[in-house]
Design a protein around this motif. Structure first.
Motif, PDB file in Angstrom:
ATOM      1  N   ALA A 174     -15.038  -1.110  -3.842  1.00  0.00           N
ATOM      2  CA  ALA A 174     -14.712  -0.378  -2.617  1.00  0.00           C
ATOM      3  C   ALA A 174     -14.466  -1.399  -1.515  1.00  0.00           C
ATOM      4  CB  ALA A 174     -15.836   0.584  -2.234  1.00  0.00           C
ATOM      5  N   GLY A 175     -13.194  -1.557  -1.116  1.00  0.00           N
ATOM      6  CA  GLY A 175     -12.874  -2.532  -0.079  1.00  0.00           C
ATOM      7  C   GLY A 175     -11.506  -3.159  -0.309  1.00  0.00           C
ATOM      8  N   GLY A 178      -6.463  -7.147  -2.131  1.00  0.00           N
ATOM      9  CA  GLY A 178      -5.247  -7.973  -2.159  1.00  0.00           C
ATOM     10  C   GLY A 178      -4.004  -7.141  -1.962  1.00  0.00           C
ATOM     11  N   ALA A 179      -3.060  -7.240  -2.924  1.00  0.00           N
ATOM     12  CA  ALA A 179      -1.792  -6.516  -2.830  1.00  0.00           C
ATOM     13  C   ALA A 179      -2.021  -5.002  -2.784  1.00  0.00           C
ATOM     14  CB  ALA A 179      -0.890  -6.884  -3.995  1.00  0.00           C
ATOM     15  N   TYR A 180      -3.164  -4.551  -3.267  1.00  0.00           N
ATOM     16  CA  TYR A 180      -3.479  -3.104  -3.253  1.00  0.00           C
ATOM     17  C   TYR A 180      -4.028  -2.663  -1.898  1.00  0.00           C
ATOM     18  CZ  TYR A 180      -2.936  -3.115  -8.336  1.00  0.00           C
ATOM     19  OH  TYR A 180      -2.428  -3.224  -9.615  1.00  0.00           O
ATOM     20  N   GLY A 181      -4.233  -3.603  -0.996  1.00  0.00           N
ATOM     21  CA  GLY A 181      -4.821  -3.268   0.288  1.00  0.00           C
ATOM     22  C   GLY A 181      -6.250  -2.764   0.106  1.00  0.00           C
ATOM     23  N   VAL A 204     -16.490   5.488   0.600  1.00  0.00           N
ATOM     24  CA  VAL A 204     -17.568   5.378  -0.382  1.00  0.00           C
ATOM     25  C   VAL A 204     -17.981   3.922  -0.501  1.00  0.00           C
ATOM     26  CG1 VAL A 204     -16.973   7.453  -1.699  1.00  0.00           C
ATOM     27  CG2 VAL A 204     -15.869   5.257  -2.242  1.00  0.00           C
ATOM     28  N   SER A 205     -19.076   3.672  -1.215  1.00  0.00           N
ATOM     29  CA  SER A 205     -19.558   2.305  -1.416  1.00  0.00           C
ATOM     30  C   SER A 205     -19.859   2.077  -2.897  1.00  0.00           C
ATOM     31  CB  SER A 205     -20.808   2.061  -0.580  1.00  0.00           C
ATOM     32  OG  SER A 205     -21.824   3.003  -0.906  1.00  0.00           O
TER      33      SER A 205
END
Length: 257
Positions: A174-175, A178-181, A204-205
């Protein structure tokens, strides 16, 4: 020639002697029960019936018999009423037990139905964007993707659209991705993984348990994108390159796309 009277012979008993003998005889007859066998005419000259005490005895016997009958009837009625009361109590107790049993069975059935509904809900899958559609398909080619083809699908979504977990699972990432933002990766309950990319916010975490349809973030345009949308992948592991057809994956789990 003179005659001499012999004492004790041929002399008529005196009046007192006759009375005494008569009284003794009557007493003897009474004792032996002979008087009871005499004809009514013989008794007529005797004392009146009221003076003998026989009639009061008979009357007392009738009254006692009536009292015994009344007491027996009262006891019978009391026993009948007690039996009826016991029968009513038994019937009421049986009715209460039946009602309690039926209520317990209804409660258990309701609980079973609720558990089954919850199980079905948790095993269900949903689309990651409610009411949306796939705007870019799986394995689409183009220079925009570093691998040369699209490893997931894009769902049309304006920025800020709620993004949903497609099923039950545990958040493993969760966070920033990279290229996936901003991204979320979930290990699903069946051991597969789903990825949600280009989010504008994550809700979420890591380690959190999620359920089907639970909001895990909102769509956006973070990472390598040309506009707001949701990038969705299905994988066999959490790592890049283990992707499988996400549309086929969702359809296999009952999602209508």
């Amino acid at each position: 020639m003179a005659f001499t009277h012999v004492t004790g012979k041929h002399r008529r008993p005196g009046r007192m002697h006759r009375g005494t003998a008569r009284a003794a005889g009557v007493a003897a007859l009474t004792t032996t029960g002979v008087v009871g066998s005499l004809a009514p005419s013989a008794l007529a000259a005797g004392p009146a019936a009221q003076q003998t005490g026989l009639t009061p005895v008979v009357a007392l016997g009738d009254e006692a018999a009536a009292q015994v009958d009344a007491q027996a009837a009262a006891q019978h009625e009391a026993a009948r009423q007690a039996a009826q009361a016991a029968a009513r109590e038994a019937a009421e107790e049986a009715a209460r037990e039946r009602a309690a049993k039926e209520a317990e069975e209804a409660r258990e059935a309701e609980e079973r139905a609720a558990r089954e509904a919850e199980r079905e809900r948790l095993n269900a899958f949903v689309s990651p964007i409610a009411g949306s559609y796939v705007s870019t398909g799986y394995l689409s080619g183009g220079a925009v993707w570093s691998s040369g083809s699209h490893t997931g699908v894009d769902f049309h979504a304006a920025s800020g659209t709620p993004v949903l977990s497609v099923g039950m699972g545990t958040v493993v990432e969760a966070g920033w991705g990279g290229a996936y933002g901003n991204q979320v990766v979930i290990r699903m309950h069946d051991g597969t993984y789903t990825q949600y990319g280009h989010l504008s916010a994550v809700a979420v975490s890591v380690g959190q348990q999620v359920t089907p349809g639970q909001r895990i973030g909102v769509s956006g345009a973070t990472g390598n994108v040309t506009g707001a949308h949701l990038h969705f992948e299905a994988r066999t592991t959490a790592e890049y390159g283990s992707d499988i057809d996400p549309v086929a994956y969702l359809r296999a789990h009952g999602v209508d796309l």
